[in-house]
Motif scaffolding. Structure first.
Motif, PDB file in Angstrom:
ATOM      1  N   SER A 107       0.705  -1.201   0.160  1.00  0.00           N
ATOM      2  CA  SER A 107      -0.133  -0.082  -0.002  1.00  0.00           C
ATOM      3  C   SER A 107       0.837   1.106  -0.062  1.00  0.00           C
ATOM      4  O   SER A 107       0.559   2.361  -0.505  1.00  0.00           O
ATOM      5  CB  SER A 107      -0.847   0.198   1.270  1.00  0.00           C
ATOM      6  N   TYR A 195      -1.452  -5.999  -6.259  1.00  0.00           N
ATOM      7  CA  TYR A 195      -3.000  -5.458  -6.248  1.00  0.00           C
ATOM      8  C   TYR A 195      -3.811  -6.116  -4.961  1.00  0.00           C
ATOM      9  O   TYR A 195      -4.634  -5.649  -4.407  1.00  0.00           O
ATOM     10  CB  TYR A 195      -3.637  -5.621  -7.288  1.00  0.00           C
ATOM     11  N   ARG A 199      -4.223  -2.225   0.833  1.00  0.00           N
ATOM     12  CA  ARG A 199      -5.373  -1.642   1.666  1.00  0.00           C
ATOM     13  C   ARG A 199      -6.308  -0.724   0.856  1.00  0.00           C
ATOM     14  O   ARG A 199      -6.001  -0.324  -0.290  1.00  0.00           O
ATOM     15  CB  ARG A 199      -4.816  -1.072   2.872  1.00  0.00           C
ATOM     16  N   ASN A 200      -7.532  -0.619   1.389  1.00  0.00           N
ATOM     17  CA  ASN A 200      -8.652   0.031   0.502  1.00  0.00           C
ATOM     18  C   ASN A 200      -8.072   1.387   0.251  1.00  0.00           C
ATOM     19  O   ASN A 200      -8.468   2.046  -0.846  1.00  0.00           O
ATOM     20  CB  ASN A 200      -9.571   0.053   1.423  1.00  0.00           C
ATOM     21  N   GLU A 201      -7.389   2.064   1.159  1.00  0.00           N
ATOM     22  CA  GLU A 201      -7.202   3.426   0.674  1.00  0.00           C
ATOM     23  C   GLU A 201      -6.215   3.834  -0.538  1.00  0.00           C
ATOM     24  O   GLU A 201      -6.074   4.908  -0.941  1.00  0.00           O
ATOM     25  CB  GLU A 201      -6.488   4.328   1.959  1.00  0.00           C
ATOM     26  N   LYS A 203      -6.195   1.668  -2.975  1.00  0.00           N
ATOM     27  CA  LYS A 203      -7.099   0.769  -3.858  1.00  0.00           C
ATOM     28  C   LYS A 203      -8.031   1.683  -4.679  1.00  0.00           C
ATOM     29  O   LYS A 203      -8.476   1.535  -5.593  1.00  0.00           O
ATOM     30  CB  LYS A 203      -7.416  -0.569  -3.751  1.00  0.00           C
ATOM     31  N   TYR A 204      -8.989   2.225  -3.688  1.00  0.00           N
ATOM     32  CA  TYR A 204     -10.126   2.782  -4.127  1.00  0.00           C
ATOM     33  C   TYR A 204     -10.083   4.600  -3.917  1.00  0.00           C
ATOM     34  O   TYR A 204      -9.409   5.008  -3.008  1.00  0.00           O
ATOM     35  CB  TYR A 204     -11.390   2.605  -3.477  1.00  0.00           C
ATOM     36  N   GLY A 207     -14.635   5.635  -3.494  1.00  0.00           N
ATOM     37  CA  GLY A 207     -15.592   4.190  -4.017  1.00  0.00           C
ATOM     38  C   GLY A 207     -15.294   3.681  -5.230  1.00  0.00           C
ATOM     39  O   GLY A 207     -15.841   2.534  -5.618  1.00  0.00           O
ATOM     40  N   ASP A 209     -12.341   1.836  -7.896  1.00  0.00           N
ATOM     41  CA  ASP A 209     -11.286   1.344  -8.076  1.00  0.00           C
ATOM     42  C   ASP A 209     -10.085   2.286  -9.211  1.00  0.00           C
ATOM     43  O   ASP A 209     -10.734   2.312  -9.929  1.00  0.00           O
ATOM     44  CB  ASP A 209     -11.354  -0.061  -8.800  1.00  0.00           C
TER      45      ASP A 209
END
Length: 234
Positions: A107, A195, A199-201, A203-204, A207, A209
């Motif tokens: 990340s 990928y 972590r979400n922060e 990746k997105y 909201g 991708d």
């Protein structure tokens, strides 16, 4: 002893000596206690390569202009790498390589790559084009960043006082190859292995991708991802 005999003995020593292998908890550098003969440190690491595009033609056009572009790109990229706790381990002309370790290495490396895109798009390229636009009006000033992650052995190559670390594993090789891809605004390339560990922060964005799946034909249709997003720097 002549050079020929010295070289023969050196290769014999390398072939016959047993490996001293150990796990690494920090990214080694050339000055660390890694010996020349069969000494290796194992790391779980993410590698990032950032590489300017078409630098050979730029250097042929104007060597000192190319030097200024190289310096601006490498200086800014290095500062971003260090800000995300990347360990810079090599420069090669217009290219820089850094190593990330730790639980959040993927990340941090991905976020770093997106920050490099912001810096290039909003600082490096505009300032260079503003200063040298007439010389570069038909030149596509661009770059790409490549990332991969995995197990890698750090060994020492060269001779005393003239040596560097050699990274043996898939991750540095694929990261370097990804940084050579050129596709317009898509400047950040990562493997599926990176990928899947984001972590979400990283990746997105709101909201959505930030990463688009692709198939890498040159590597047996390996699953990779590209991004045109950037991460603003305050």
């Amino acid at each position: 002893m002549g050079l020929k005999a010295d070289l023969e003995r050196n290769v014999d020593d390398i072939i016959k000596t047993q490996w001293n292998k150990r796990d690494g908890r920090v990214v080694p550098d050339t000055d660390d206690s890694i010996s020349f003969i069969h000494d290796a440190v194992l790391l779980e690491a993410t590698f990032l390569y950032a590489d300017l595009a078409d630098s050979t033609n730029l250097a042929r056009r104007d060597a000192f202009l190319a030097a200024e572009v190289f310096q601006a790109f490498l200086s800014c990229t290095s500062r971003v790498l260090l800000s995300e706790k990347g360990e810079i381990r090599s420069f090669d002309g217009d290219r820089v390589m850094a190593v990330f370790i730790g639980d959040d290495k993927n990340s941090r490396a991905a976020r770093c790559a997106l920050k490099i895109n912001w810096v290039f798009s909003n600082i490096v390229k505009p300032k260079v084009m503003n200063a040298y636009g007439t010389k570069l009006k038909d030149f596509d000033l661009n770059y790409a960043t490549g990332l991969d992650t995995g197990s890698v052995w750090a060994v020492r190559g060269g001779v005393r006082n003239n040596s560097d670390l050699v990274w043996v594993g898939r991750a540095p090789n694929l990261a370097a190859k990804l940084s050579a891809l050129r596709d317009g605004i898509y400047r950040t390339w990562i493997t599926g292995s990176v990928y899947d560990r984001l972590r979400n922060e990283s990746k997105y964005s709101k909201g959505v991708d930030m990463w688009e799946k692709r198939s890498w034909t040159a590597q047996d249709k390996m699953r990779i991802f590209r991004s045109s997003y950037w991460w603003p720097i305050e």
